[in-house]
Motif scaffolding. Structure first.
Motif, mmCIF file in Angstrom:
data_model
loop_
_atom_site.group_PDB
_atom_site.id
_atom_site.type_symbol
_atom_site.label_atom_id
_atom_site.label_comp_id
_atom_site.label_asym_id
_atom_site.label_seq_id
_atom_site.Cartn_x
_atom_site.Cartn_y
_atom_site.Cartn_z
ATOM 1 N N UNK A 158 2.707 9.234 -7.208
ATOM 2 C CA UNK A 158 3.079 10.648 -7.205
ATOM 3 C C UNK A 158 3.383 11.111 -8.630
ATOM 4 N N UNK A 159 2.800 12.258 -9.059
ATOM 5 C CA UNK A 159 3.163 12.796 -10.382
ATOM 6 C C UNK A 159 4.681 13.002 -10.473
ATOM 7 N N UNK A 160 5.237 12.763 -11.661
ATOM 8 C CA UNK A 160 6.692 12.723 -11.822
ATOM 9 C C UNK A 160 7.292 14.063 -12.240
ATOM 10 N N UNK A 167 0.841 -1.204 0.000
ATOM 11 C CA UNK A 167 0.000 0.000 0.000
ATOM 12 C C UNK A 167 0.880 1.260 0.000
ATOM 13 N N UNK A 168 1.919 1.242 0.834
ATOM 14 C CA UNK A 168 2.837 2.384 0.894
ATOM 15 C C UNK A 168 3.523 2.579 -0.454
ATOM 16 N N UNK A 207 3.261 5.852 -3.027
ATOM 17 C CA UNK A 207 4.434 6.636 -3.428
ATOM 18 C C UNK A 207 4.568 6.658 -4.948
ATOM 19 N N UNK A 248 8.841 6.452 -9.829
ATOM 20 C CA UNK A 248 9.315 6.550 -8.446
ATOM 21 C C UNK A 248 9.724 5.135 -8.040
ATOM 22 N N UNK A 249 10.904 4.991 -7.478
ATOM 23 C CA UNK A 249 11.308 3.664 -6.998
ATOM 24 C C UNK A 249 11.497 3.696 -5.490
ATOM 25 N N UNK A 250 11.324 2.550 -4.881
ATOM 26 C CA UNK A 250 11.621 2.416 -3.454
ATOM 27 C C UNK A 250 13.066 1.973 -3.290
#
Lengths: 358, 358
Positions: free
Chosen positions: B301-303, B293-294, B298, B310-312
């Motif tokens: 999010x618009x880039x 979910x987190x 994330x 977006x990567x973790x």
């Protein structure tokens, strides 16, 4: 003394006033004292953005129902060295106090204690609860999540909290080492400050609504976002969200309302607290000597031009604390007016010092 | 295949070769496997600066007496959830493996485990030991001190390690979140890379011998210093030194020799390992769902312009791992020559793949 004058007040008098104010707002005695420790402690250390200036919004949270004046903090689960607490929507510093106090008592029994707290509120500085470990000669750490006020790495809108962390370490002769910082390059307050003064902001602080770099502080309120302290700062913010949000079972990311705009809503964020009992590893006197040895070695480093000394984290705050205890705290006319107004509203006496330049 | 050709090799073959090499150099079977996990694991994840390229220097440490091929790792003190170990000058990944393994078993009993290790050596990536916690479904953290290769904040010469930290968190469908970084803005290797290519380096990476900002990478070897990731990065480096040095009773700051220059000297640094047992806080399946979910939130999010996703933390490394397991690892001619030389010197067979562009 003119009502619009700035104000000087002894630390203990401001503490007594603050505690009495929270008690008058319906909080039990010990919770008033914790709130006063957190807020006045921030001013004393020089973190005034998290100090007494927050009083009106915190009292609004109690009054408007966002925070619970009569919290019953409960233990949801527990092991020898860990616990998960429900803060019952207490004001953040109260939940953080419970979390760190329990972490310290777990560490006394087991060597280390790690406590997570959910259903909480804005905790103010992380230093406040991390430093509770110092009273027992332990190392403390506090980490929290919060309102998403920062862009994740590569994103152009705010989507994650700047998730501050705080460490407190008993020091030697130089006092404790206390580190407390958020994962954005800078705080929104500094951007607003630059905007007021019409100054450009440095590279890397803020992006505009289209995600482009900008030096115009006015771009932040127009849909811009605060940048993380590089991809490393973003990575730390994610780990903070994992511990304080995912693991604690607290609200995460965009689920978290802004604590001082939405004073009638539960914040519901989380925080974690780690305490390490130094005595399980090394004699505390040796530890203190080694802390001094480390500090001395760092301070011997040749300096960059324009730098007058190397400081350790928290060293300046320790100096400010001593100065404020000696001379009292000073507040500008706007903050002084707020405090005098609260004194009148709640019928709490406030002992100001003779104002040095009134 | 020409002896000066680049090389492609299956992950399991390189692992077997590396383990056999350390065994041939006198290390017990299980220690060879740990070294292979650490080094090949770094290459597999894309952290090649800490991978197999380090083999010659690590074998030199064993041969020249800096590291102990027959370490007896002992427990100096212990509590329910903590321990202090003496690594007996084992190669770093071996001491780190012991530290994290013990932290995990303490966490099984107590909910959390915190283990400090002294008398150790360069541990390579922090991810290696932090990720050992993943095998038991736990969160792991490793933090180490090391050779002073960074200027403290305000200083103009190297006086503190860049003291890297690593976190590993079991993830959901997206794989584990693994964050591993040092407290300098950049690594010395990137500065040398720019120098070789005659490129200027960005602001804020390096100061020259007089402590002034510079964009000339050649200033670093001429008495310059690497800058910390702001005062926050410096603060974290100090906390790393406190835990891995002061608390662990290990060497600190300038006491620590450079592991690959001084191959006949004990490094003597320290590291700490934290394991958190998720099951004491939340059902592991819920934890995994919440991690997803987190991540999903994330990633929505618009880039920023030019960013494709977006990567973790650790996400790219997980993708690289899958690719390397499928296709094998590729090394340039210089590294390939080193490996072939070691194979010959130690008489260990090495199964290379058909080289794709030999």
């Amino acid at each position: 003394m003119k009502p619009d004058a700035s104000m000087q007040i002894r630390v203990e008098d401001l503490h007594a006033f603050t505690a009495a104010l929270f008690n008058a707002a319906g909080q039990p005695l010990e919770h008033g004292a914790i709130m006063a420790d957190a807020l006045v402690g921030a001013d004393v250390r020089g973190a005034s953005s998290h100090g007494i200036i927050r009083l009106p919004q915190l009292l609004s949270r109690l009054r408007d129902g966002g925070a619970n004046p009569f919290p019953q903090i409960t233990t949801i689960s527990e092991a020898c060295a860990t616990a998960l607490l429900d803060a019952d929507a207490a004001l953040g510093p109260i939940g953080a106090h419970s979390g760190m106090t329990m972490a310290v008592s777990k560490a006394e029994a087991c060597g280390v204690g790690f406590v997570a707290v959910r259903n909480s509120d804005f905790i103010g500085t992380c230093a406040h609860s991390a430093m509770l470990a110092l009273d027992r000669g332990m190392i403390g750490m506090t980490w929290t999540n919060g309102f998403p006020g920062m862009a994740p790495w590569g994103g152009r809108t705010n989507a994650i909290g700047n998730n501050p962390i705080g460490f407190a370490v008993p020091g030697g002769a130089g006092g404790p080492v206390v580190l407390d910082f958020a994962m954005s390059v800078t705080a929104g307050g500094w951007v607003r400050h630059a905007a007021k003064e019409g100054r450009p902001i440095p590279d890397g602080w803020v992006i505009d609504a289209d995600g482009n770099d900008t030096n115009d502080p006015a771009d932040l309120p127009k849909g811009g976002a605060l940048l993380a302290l590089g991809h490393k700062g973003y990575g730390l913010a994610v780990i903070g969200e994992v511990l304080a949000g995912v693991l604690a079972g607290a609200k995460m990311l965009g689920q978290i309302p802004h604590w001082f705009n939405a004073t009638d809503q539960r914040v519901g964020n989380g925080h974690v607290h780690l305490a390490i009992d130094i005595r399980r590893f090394i004699d505390p006197a040796d530890f203190a000597d080694r802390m001094d040895e480390m500090a001395l070695a760092l301070k011997k480093t040749p300096l960059r031009p324009g730098v007058d000394q190397i400081v350790l984290p928290g060293e300046a705050a320790t100096r400010r604390t001593a100065a404020h205890i000696a001379t009292g705290l000073r507040f500008n006319a706007a903050i002084a007016a707020d405090l005098r107004g609260l004194a009148e509203t709640y019928g709490i006496p406030m002992n100001e010092m003779e104002n040095q330049d009134a």
